[in-house]
Design a protein around this motif. Sequence first.
Motif, mmCIF file in Angstrom:
data_model
loop_
_atom_site.group_PDB
_atom_site.id
_atom_site.type_symbol
_atom_site.label_atom_id
_atom_site.label_comp_id
_atom_site.label_asym_id
_atom_site.label_seq_id
_atom_site.Cartn_x
_atom_site.Cartn_y
_atom_site.Cartn_z
ATOM 1 N N GLU A 58 0.842 -1.201 0.000
ATOM 2 C CA GLU A 58 0.000 0.000 0.000
ATOM 3 C C GLU A 58 0.874 1.246 0.000
ATOM 4 O O GLU A 58 1.781 1.377 0.816
ATOM 5 C CB GLU A 58 -0.916 0.014 1.232
ATOM 6 C CG GLU A 58 -1.775 1.269 1.318
ATOM 7 C CD GLU A 58 -2.722 1.276 2.511
ATOM 8 O OE1 GLU A 58 -2.635 0.371 3.368
ATOM 9 O OE2 GLU A 58 -3.561 2.200 2.586
ATOM 10 N N ASN A 116 -4.369 4.725 -2.254
ATOM 11 C CA ASN A 116 -5.569 5.284 -1.628
ATOM 12 C C ASN A 116 -6.150 6.385 -2.500
ATOM 13 O O ASN A 116 -5.430 7.228 -3.013
ATOM 14 C CB ASN A 116 -5.226 5.868 -0.254
ATOM 15 C CG ASN A 116 -4.898 4.792 0.752
ATOM 16 O OD1 ASN A 116 -5.779 4.079 1.223
ATOM 17 N ND2 ASN A 116 -3.615 4.642 1.055
ATOM 18 N N GLU A 148 -7.793 1.811 -3.212
ATOM 19 C CA GLU A 148 -8.515 1.674 -1.940
ATOM 20 C C GLU A 148 -9.404 2.897 -1.746
ATOM 21 O O GLU A 148 -8.927 4.031 -1.788
ATOM 22 C CB GLU A 148 -7.521 1.566 -0.769
ATOM 23 C CG GLU A 148 -6.659 0.317 -0.848
ATOM 24 C CD GLU A 148 -5.829 0.075 0.416
ATOM 25 O OE1 GLU A 148 -5.928 0.863 1.387
ATOM 26 O OE2 GLU A 148 -5.083 -0.916 0.417
ATOM 27 N N ASP A 178 -11.888 0.212 1.870
ATOM 28 C CA ASP A 178 -11.012 0.472 3.018
ATOM 29 C C ASP A 178 -11.831 0.779 4.278
ATOM 30 O O ASP A 178 -12.985 1.192 4.182
ATOM 31 C CB ASP A 178 -10.137 1.693 2.666
ATOM 32 C CG ASP A 178 -8.832 1.713 3.429
ATOM 33 O OD1 ASP A 178 -8.662 0.906 4.349
ATOM 34 O OD2 ASP A 178 -7.982 2.559 3.098
ATOM 35 N N LYS A 199 -10.970 -4.273 3.373
ATOM 36 C CA LYS A 199 -9.999 -4.139 4.456
ATOM 37 C C LYS A 199 -10.722 -3.863 5.760
ATOM 38 O O LYS A 199 -11.371 -2.826 5.917
ATOM 39 C CB LYS A 199 -9.011 -3.008 4.157
ATOM 40 C CG LYS A 199 -8.058 -3.380 3.039
ATOM 41 C CD LYS A 199 -7.085 -2.276 2.762
ATOM 42 C CE LYS A 199 -5.867 -2.403 3.648
ATOM 43 N NZ LYS A 199 -4.830 -1.412 3.231
HETATM 44 CA CA CA Z 1 -5.843 2.434 2.837
#
Ligand code: CA
Length: 278
Positions: A58, A116, A148, A178, A199
């Motif tokens: 990530e 992200n 995400e 997320d 997640k």
């Molecule tokens: Ca994230």
Amino acid sequence: SAESGHQLFEFYSEEMYRNMRRLAELECDLFKAVENKEWEVYYQPKVSVDEHRIVGVEALIRWNRNGEAVSPDLFIPLAEKLGLIGHIGQAVMDKAFGFLRLSSMKDRVPIVLSVNLSPYQLMEPDFTQSVIRLTEKHGVNPRRIMFEITESAYMHHFDKAQNAIRQLKELGYTFSLDDFGVGYSSFQYLSRLDFTELKLDKSFVQSLAHNRKNRVIIRSIIGLAKQLGIAIVVEGVETKEQWKTLKTLNCHSYQGYYFSKPLSAEEWINLLAGKFIL
Ligand code: CA
Ligand code: C2E
Ligand code: CA
Ligand code: CA
């Protein structure tokens, strides 16, 4: 008395003045940071215990403001408010896609890079085009790129987001939901948008030891994800005890300080590439 009331007012207004001034300075520095591209990107592995390896990474933005790190939880919302998030998002993708290119030349097994996204980016009309442009610039495979996204009030324009997601999915990009489980409409998101991964928010792990109900919840969310054919990553794993408990709840993929902190690109390439075996 009237006098102490007056003093109280002065105290608060001065405090308010100072806060407003601090905020204005932060905003001003944020504009400068955009102009000078003061961002760094750090990389935190996602590990699969079954496969004994890193399955993903990530990208996390870092901003060093005159020698002091500012938390993205603080400046990302500010950047959204000021209309700067598009620029910042582009800069992060540019770096992260370059990192993906570099690390996939070194790794034995290719990994998936997660970036992200702010929901505001997804709503921008030229977002898809800019993703394609950066993907081509770095010569990376869209199948190795995951976005995400978190639940957000702004995403009530579901159809706009849905369009962008559909377009990108057709090209091979994938999406992850997320911070799952902390918002109000996690399940609505899950049913309406097309996610490859979910997640589980770190707050579930943090209260694992003293909240027995959480174990039941985690186990059932994992079961749900499995039935939906969605991969699940548990984030915020900090201790061996947490990891052991999570294993008994059928967790397979993890992220957290226990496995690795976010690393600079250099640290990643030098220390980890292809060598990370659990
Ligand atoms: Ca994230
Ligand atoms: P997130 O996407 O939920 O990222 C996870 C955060 O948890 C990261 O904080 C990470 O450093 C931290 N973390 C990782 N392992 C652990 C652990 O074991 N324990 C604890 N307590 N924390 C852990 P970070 O890097 O400060 O980022 C905060 C948030 O800022 C992110 O939350 C994400 O929402 C946002 N963000 C970060 N980078 C970007 C970016 O490039 N673009 C956008 N739009 N948002 C970003
Ligand atoms: Ca998260
Ligand atoms: Ca978060």
